[in-house]
Motif scaffolding. Structure first.
Motif, short mmCIF file in Angstrom:
data_model
loop_
_atom_site.label_atom_id
_atom_site.label_comp_id
_atom_site.label_asym_id
_atom_site.label_seq_id
_atom_site.Cartn_x
_atom_site.Cartn_y
_atom_site.Cartn_z
N ALA A 162 -26.82 -8.81 -18.66
CA ALA A 162 -27.97 -9.54 -19.19
C ALA A 162 -27.78 -9.76 -20.68
O ALA A 162 -27.41 -8.83 -21.42
N ASP A 163 -28.01 -10.98 -21.13
CA ASP A 163 -27.97 -11.34 -22.55
C ASP A 163 -26.66 -10.93 -23.23
O ASP A 163 -26.66 -10.42 -24.35
N GLY A 164 -25.55 -11.11 -22.56
CA GLY A 164 -24.25 -10.81 -23.13
C GLY A 164 -23.87 -9.35 -23.11
O GLY A 164 -22.83 -8.97 -23.63
N LYS A 165 -24.70 -8.51 -22.51
CA LYS A 165 -24.44 -7.07 -22.47
C LYS A 165 -24.12 -6.65 -21.04
O LYS A 165 -24.93 -6.82 -20.14
N LEU A 166 -22.93 -6.10 -20.85
CA LEU A 166 -22.47 -5.63 -19.55
C LEU A 166 -22.67 -4.12 -19.49
O LEU A 166 -22.23 -3.40 -20.37
N VAL A 167 -23.34 -3.65 -18.44
CA VAL A 167 -23.56 -2.22 -18.24
C VAL A 167 -22.56 -1.74 -17.19
O VAL A 167 -22.49 -2.28 -16.09
N ARG A 207 -29.13 -26.39 -11.77
CA ARG A 207 -29.92 -25.15 -11.82
C ARG A 207 -29.49 -24.21 -12.94
O ARG A 207 -30.17 -23.24 -13.20
N GLY A 208 -28.34 -24.46 -13.56
CA GLY A 208 -27.87 -23.59 -14.64
C GLY A 208 -27.33 -22.27 -14.12
O GLY A 208 -27.49 -21.24 -14.77
N TRP A 209 -26.70 -22.27 -12.97
CA TRP A 209 -26.21 -21.04 -12.35
C TRP A 209 -24.75 -20.77 -12.67
O TRP A 209 -24.20 -19.78 -12.18
N SER A 210 -24.09 -21.56 -13.45
CA SER A 210 -22.64 -21.43 -13.62
C SER A 210 -22.26 -20.09 -14.25
O SER A 210 -21.32 -19.44 -13.79
N LEU A 211 -22.96 -19.65 -15.29
CA LEU A 211 -22.63 -18.37 -15.93
C LEU A 211 -22.85 -17.21 -14.97
O LEU A 211 -22.01 -16.31 -14.86
N GLU A 212 -23.97 -17.23 -14.28
CA GLU A 212 -24.26 -16.14 -13.34
C GLU A 212 -23.20 -16.05 -12.25
O GLU A 212 -22.78 -14.96 -11.87
N LEU A 213 -22.76 -17.18 -11.74
CA LEU A 213 -21.74 -17.17 -10.70
C LEU A 213 -20.41 -16.65 -11.23
O LEU A 213 -19.69 -15.92 -10.54
N ARG A 214 -20.07 -17.02 -12.46
CA ARG A 214 -18.82 -16.52 -13.04
C ARG A 214 -18.89 -15.01 -13.25
O ARG A 214 -17.93 -14.29 -12.99
N VAL A 215 -20.04 -14.51 -13.73
CA VAL A 215 -20.20 -13.07 -13.96
C VAL A 215 -20.12 -12.32 -12.63
O VAL A 215 -19.44 -11.30 -12.52
N HIS A 216 -20.77 -12.83 -11.60
CA HIS A 216 -20.70 -12.16 -10.30
C HIS A 216 -19.29 -12.25 -9.71
O HIS A 216 -18.88 -11.37 -8.96
N LEU A 223 -12.37 -9.79 -20.29
CA LEU A 223 -13.47 -10.44 -19.56
C LEU A 223 -13.84 -11.77 -20.20
O LEU A 223 -14.16 -12.73 -19.49
N ASN A 224 -13.80 -11.85 -21.52
CA ASN A 224 -14.10 -13.12 -22.19
C ASN A 224 -13.03 -14.17 -21.93
O ASN A 224 -13.30 -15.36 -21.95
N GLU A 225 -11.79 -13.73 -21.68
CA GLU A 225 -10.75 -14.69 -21.30
C GLU A 225 -11.10 -15.33 -19.95
O GLU A 225 -10.85 -16.51 -19.73
N GLU A 226 -11.67 -14.54 -19.06
CA GLU A 226 -12.04 -15.03 -17.73
C GLU A 226 -13.33 -15.86 -17.75
O GLU A 226 -13.44 -16.86 -17.05
N LEU A 227 -14.32 -15.43 -18.54
CA LEU A 227 -15.65 -16.04 -18.51
C LEU A 227 -15.87 -17.10 -19.58
O LEU A 227 -16.80 -17.89 -19.47
N GLY A 228 -15.08 -17.09 -20.61
CA GLY A 228 -15.31 -17.99 -21.73
C GLY A 228 -15.66 -17.17 -22.96
O GLY A 228 -16.32 -16.13 -22.89
N HIS A 229 -15.20 -17.64 -24.10
CA HIS A 229 -15.35 -16.89 -25.35
C HIS A 229 -16.83 -16.64 -25.67
O HIS A 229 -17.65 -17.55 -25.63
N GLY A 230 -17.16 -15.39 -26.00
CA GLY A 230 -18.51 -15.03 -26.41
C GLY A 230 -19.48 -14.77 -25.27
O GLY A 230 -20.66 -14.53 -25.53
N THR A 231 -19.02 -14.80 -24.04
CA THR A 231 -19.93 -14.56 -22.92
C THR A 231 -20.39 -13.10 -22.91
O THR A 231 -21.57 -12.82 -22.79
N ILE A 232 -19.45 -12.18 -23.06
CA ILE A 232 -19.80 -10.76 -23.12
C ILE A 232 -19.65 -10.31 -24.57
O ILE A 232 -18.57 -10.40 -25.15
#
Length: 183
Positions: A115-120, A82-91, A143-152
């Motif tokens: 959304a789209d690499g931008k954290l509010v 389903r491609g949910w891996s990024l969303e689950l990591r962000v949550h 946060l990028n250390e936790e989520l992967g480089h370039g996520t945020i």
């Protein structure tokens, strides 16, 4: 077969396949032959062709798709499909916000959306908004250390929800507020 019958030879066994015996040995022999004729590699090859499984085959001792699967493997496959891996990591980061940014900072700000690499991130005062803007590069790196480089890619820091002075039908744009209404 009955105990008084003589031991059958191979010709008698083939003829016995068509005759039903009450003791169930004919069914056991048929299943054993069907299993012996198909190897696990042949069954995988047949499944990859998309042909329906042949009835009467049994799983055997080798791992098979019909075997029970671990819940972890099944959920991981669902998340990947389903491609949910990024969303689950962000949550997950939203849930561990205090651990990632520190207790003092977490008391005065909280993540709102991603959304789209931008954290509010919303703060509880304008002073903390200014402070967090200075800490933003460090927070993005952590946060990028936790989520992967370039996520945020960026953090948008917004101040507290302020009261609106716009009341009634008629109001002016860019007005300074109530001024002397407080006495």
């Amino acid at each position: 077969m009955k105990p008084e019958d003589p031991a059958p030879d191979s010709a008698d066994e083939e003829a016995a396949d068509t005759v039903h015996h009450d003791d169930g040995l004919d069914l056991a022999r048929a299943l054993t032959r069907a299993t012996a004729k198909s190897t696990p590699a042949q069954r995988r090859k047949q499944r990859s062709k998309g042909s329906p499984p042949v009835r009467g085959r049994v799983s055997g001792a080798h791992p098979d798709d019909r075997d029970p699967q671990l819940l972890d493997a099944t959920v991981s496959r669902l998340i990947d499909d389903r491609g949910w891996s990024l969303e689950l990591r962000v949550h997950g980061v939203f849930g561990r916000w205090e651990e990632l940014v520190g207790a003092e900072v977490a008391q005065h700000c909280a993540p709102e959306s991603f959304a789209d690499g931008k954290l509010v991130v919303r703060t509880d005062s304008t002073a903390w908004a200014t402070q967090l803007r200075l800490l933003a590069p460090t927070v993005v790196r952590r946060l990028n250390e936790e989520l992967g480089h370039g996520t945020i890619t960026s953090i948008d820091i917004v101040g507290p929800h302020l009261p609106s002075w716009k009341k009634g039908k008629r109001s002016t744009r860019d007005g300074r507020g109530p001024r002397d209404t407080y006495g």
